[in-house]
Motif scaffolding. Structure first.
Motif, short mmCIF file in Angstrom:
data_model
loop_
_atom_site.label_atom_id
_atom_site.label_comp_id
_atom_site.label_asym_id
_atom_site.label_seq_id
_atom_site.Cartn_x
_atom_site.Cartn_y
_atom_site.Cartn_z
N ARG A 280 0.85 -1.19 0.00
CA ARG A 280 0.00 0.00 0.00
C ARG A 280 0.89 1.24 0.00
O ARG A 280 1.79 1.35 0.84
CB ARG A 280 -0.93 0.01 1.22
CG ARG A 280 -2.00 -1.07 1.17
CD ARG A 280 -2.84 -1.07 2.44
NE ARG A 280 -3.91 -2.05 2.37
CZ ARG A 280 -5.13 -1.81 1.92
NH1 ARG A 280 -5.45 -0.57 1.54
NH2 ARG A 280 -6.05 -2.75 1.88
N LEU A 281 0.63 2.15 -0.93
CA LEU A 281 1.40 3.37 -1.03
C LEU A 281 0.46 4.56 -0.82
O LEU A 281 -0.54 4.69 -1.53
CB LEU A 281 2.07 3.48 -2.40
CG LEU A 281 3.06 2.36 -2.77
CD1 LEU A 281 3.57 2.57 -4.19
CD2 LEU A 281 4.22 2.32 -1.80
N PRO A 282 0.75 5.43 0.14
CA PRO A 282 -0.11 6.60 0.36
C PRO A 282 0.11 7.66 -0.71
O PRO A 282 1.24 7.98 -1.06
CB PRO A 282 0.32 7.10 1.74
CG PRO A 282 1.74 6.63 1.88
CD PRO A 282 1.85 5.35 1.12
N THR A 284 -1.09 11.59 -1.66
CA THR A 284 -1.75 12.79 -1.15
C THR A 284 -2.11 13.72 -2.30
O THR A 284 -1.26 14.04 -3.13
CB THR A 284 -0.84 13.53 -0.14
OG1 THR A 284 -0.53 12.65 0.94
CG2 THR A 284 -1.53 14.76 0.40
N THR A 289 -5.11 12.22 1.92
CA THR A 289 -4.26 11.06 1.63
C THR A 289 -5.10 9.80 1.49
O THR A 289 -5.96 9.52 2.33
CB THR A 289 -3.21 10.87 2.74
OG1 THR A 289 -2.39 12.05 2.83
CG2 THR A 289 -2.31 9.68 2.44
N HIS A 290 -4.85 9.07 0.42
CA HIS A 290 -5.55 7.81 0.17
C HIS A 290 -4.53 6.75 -0.20
O HIS A 290 -3.48 7.04 -0.79
CB HIS A 290 -6.55 7.97 -0.98
CG HIS A 290 -7.57 9.04 -0.76
ND1 HIS A 290 -8.75 8.82 -0.07
CD2 HIS A 290 -7.59 10.34 -1.14
CE1 HIS A 290 -9.45 9.94 -0.02
NE2 HIS A 290 -8.77 10.88 -0.67
N ASP A 291 -4.83 5.50 0.13
CA ASP A 291 -3.94 4.39 -0.20
C ASP A 291 -4.16 3.93 -1.63
O ASP A 291 -5.31 3.76 -2.07
CB ASP A 291 -4.16 3.22 0.74
CG ASP A 291 -3.43 3.38 2.06
OD1 ASP A 291 -2.57 4.29 2.14
OD2 ASP A 291 -3.70 2.61 3.00
N ILE A 293 -3.19 0.63 -3.83
CA ILE A 293 -2.78 -0.75 -3.61
C ILE A 293 -2.07 -1.26 -4.87
O ILE A 293 -2.64 -1.22 -5.97
CB ILE A 293 -3.98 -1.65 -3.28
CG1 ILE A 293 -4.70 -1.12 -2.03
CG2 ILE A 293 -3.52 -3.09 -3.05
CD1 ILE A 293 -6.00 -1.85 -1.75
#
Length: 635
Positions: A280-282, A284, A289-291, A293
């Motif tokens: 999972r990479l955040p 922004t 901020t959302h993940d 996948i």
């Protein structure tokens, strides 16, 4: 002039209705399958359990026996919630979104009219919430729009025609039917061909919906039925769409045998024990901020090698032919790229991230899954066929864009000051380009170590000659470190050491390593040649193990590209001129290799050190003679 006199307001429209619709018709759907996907989006948003796609053709008229049947109508019917009159009317407006529900696949509220008019001149819609006999009906017809119609006709009560009720296998108490006619932009002719060209794409786009919902997701399960129709009757070819997973981790899928009912790939070495192959990479964007996948996979050994224990290829698949030429390899070639998934629905399979000329690209899969809140960051287009910002970053080279001496962080700070729209995805692109894809490509190349297919005879011949030379030297009392270790090591310990070295140091999968070691032990082979990516200026290195002298050719060295690849990776259809060019290139490379040694000796400053190097060159020459000759000459 006349229109502006009778209706002054109409004379000052920025764009006339007919020009608006013409522009929308040219909106850029890649083909009919992508346009149909927009209708299936609506069905899934309406919580349908069954979506039926009908392609209807008519027999040629008398005297036209030479004319192929051509598709006349396409229809999509679902058992979703249906629409009331107002919603139905708005559904045919261009750009009328229906609320901000974050779980919807749709984005701009343009899917139904936009996709329909891209393929046909007339679209009709029936929708009902209380039985198909109580349906509401309206339509768009380009002929009327071109004659001045600028409002969606008000829906009227009209039962769903008997034709569609009879063809349906799951007509619900509620649902929607969309019918395209006057198909002036559908390129495919027959009904079966239309659905055949549609099935693989639809299976990939909705793969997450064509299987039981995954835990922790909002994705629902849906069945998609493809129905070819001729003269009102269903003909051969009816089927339900199977998932088409470009990561080849799920089953059953539409992948050809022997991988329809078992995974063809395995999770790559990312993630953790609980979530292999997943990170999972955040991201922004606009302060939120959302993940994102990232899922990644690489081919299992048996997908590329015919001799993996317990996983034989089908009887009709030649073990001497490259896996890429077999049906499952060709299927993988059609799924090359990074699969970009939004709300569980694939937007595109972006081939920009793959090296098009390299056949190993078919043997990895990457999926980037993001929520609709990141639409602007990814640059999602209104027809949901691509994400422009993400696609642009496929060839992003931060070092080329950086100013002299500028670090990666400093470059990002400068892009932030400029308001560069690519900024939110820079870290994602860097991860894919610099870390994930290179690692997977190295692992895939290592799978070839155990393949021993087209060049097996040459490998065996070289190994046999080297083996004979080593045996002669050992018989003459010239023992090497590998011989001494062999005398001190138990057989099982020797086997395990070799397997561990191949798997841990050289990243070869365990099954391939074990098969390779067992074969060499059975044949008493004491030399092994492999290629591996190494961060070293040396073009080869050696492993000294009990009873095994292992040479590792550095695939990261230019010599591998200019010599080994040129000689080994020869296309089956290479002509004589191409073969001569390859031999000439290899000869030039060998000369440059010798020149590089000569220059090394030339630049050594001390006489004593230069003399040692010259002695090493002479010793190597003597060893080379011993290995190349048949043992008749003494040192």
């Amino acid at each position: 002039m006349g229109d502006s006199v009778t209706n002054p307001a109409a004379g000052y429209r920025i764009v006339s209705p007919e020009l608006t619709v013409k522009a929308m018709r040219d909106n850029g759907y890649k083909n009919t399958a992508f346009a149909l996907a927009e209708l299936i989006d609506n069905s899934i948003d309406a919580e349908a359990n069954l979506v039926e796609v009908f392609a209807c053709e008519e027999r040629p008229k008398p005297g036209q026996s030479h004319v192929r049947p051509r598709i006349e109508t396409i229809a999509v019917l679902d058992d979703g919630k249906g629409m009331d009159g107002d919603t139905l009317r708005r559904a045919l407006k261009f750009g009328d979104g229906r609320g901000g529900n974050s779980k919807r696949i749709g984005r701009f509220g343009m899917g139904l009219p936009n996709s329909s008019m891209s393929q046909c001149r007339k679209v009709e819609v029936w929708s009902w919430t209380n039985g198909a006999g109580n349906a509401l009906y309206t339509y768009l017809w380009l002929d009327e729009i071109e004659n001045g119609l600028d409002e969606v006709p008000e829906p009227v009560h009209q039962r769903v025609p008997d034709q569609w009720q009879q063809l349906s296998d799951g007509l619900g108490e509620s649902g929607t039917l969309v019918v395209w006619s006057d198909l002036d932009r559908v390129l495919w002719y027959g009904a079966a061909a239309t659905l055949r060209n549609t099935e693989e794409l639809i299976g990939r786009v909705y793969r997450h919906y064509l299987k039981p919902p995954e835990e922790g997701t909002d994705h629902r399960s849906v069945d998609i039925r493809l129905v070819p129709v001729r003269d009102g009757d269903v003909i051969d070819g009816e089927r339900f769409v199977s998932p088409n997973d470009p990561l080849y981790l799920t089953h059953p899928t539409c992948t050809p045998a022997p991988f329809a009912d078992k995974p063809m790939f395995m999770p790559s070495d990312i993630g953790d024990e609980d979530n292999p192959g997943v990170v999972r990479l955040p991201i922004t964007h606009n302060g939120q901020t959302h993940d994102v996948i990232v899922r990644a996979s690489i081919a299992r050994p048996e997908a590329r090698q015919p001799n993996v224990s317990g996983h034989p290829w089908p009887a009709n698949a030649s073990p001497n032919t490259d896996a890429g030429t077999h049906p499952w390899g060709k299927h993988a070639a059609r799924n090359i790229g990074v699969s970009l998934v939004r709300q569980g629905r694939e937007l595109s399979l972006d081939t920009s991230w793959a090296i098009g000329y390299d056949p190993i690209e078919r043997w990895w899969g990457v999926e980037v899954d993001f929520p609709r809140e990141l639409d602007a960051a990814f640059g999602v287009t209104n027809n949901k066929q691509t994400a422009t910002h993400f696609a642009e970053l496929a060839h992003f080279d931060w070092k080329a864009e950086a100013e002299p001496g500028e670090t990666f962080k400093a470059l990002k700070d400068r892009l932030a000051e400029r308001g560069d729209p690519r900024l939110p995805l820079i870290d994602l692109a860097f991860y894919l380009q610099e870390k994930l894809l290179p690692t997977m490509r190295r692992q895939i190349r290592q799978q070839r170590v155990g393949a021993r297919k087209n060049n097996k005879r040459h490998e065996d011949e070289a190994a046999k000659k080297a083996n004979d030379a080593i045996n002669r030297r050992r018989d003459d009392g010239r023992l090497g470190q590998t011989d001494k270790l062999d005398q001190e090591t138990e057989p099982e310990q020797k086997r395990q050491q070799q397997v561990d070295t191949l798997t841990n140091r050289h990243h070869i999968d365990k099954e391939t390593a074990e098969a390779l070691v067992d074969e060499d032990l059975a044949k008493d082979i004491r030399v092994r040649w492999i290629s591996n990516f190494e961060d070293s200026p040396a073009f080869f290195s050696i492993d000294l193990m009990a009873g095994m002298l292992q040479v590792i050719f550095n695939s990261n060295h230019p010599l591998h590209r200019e010599l080994m690849t040129v000689l080994e990776d020869v296309p089956d259809n290479a002509d004589a001129d191409a073969l001569r060019e390859r031999l000439s290139r290899a000869a030039d490379t060998f000369k440059l290799l010798i020149f590089s040694w000569a220059r090394m000796e030339d630049e050594i400053p001390g006489e004593r050190q230069r003399a040692k190097i010259a002695e090493a060159r002479q010793d190597w020459g003597r060893y080379a003679r011993h290995f190349l000759d048949d043992g008749d000459d003494d040192e």
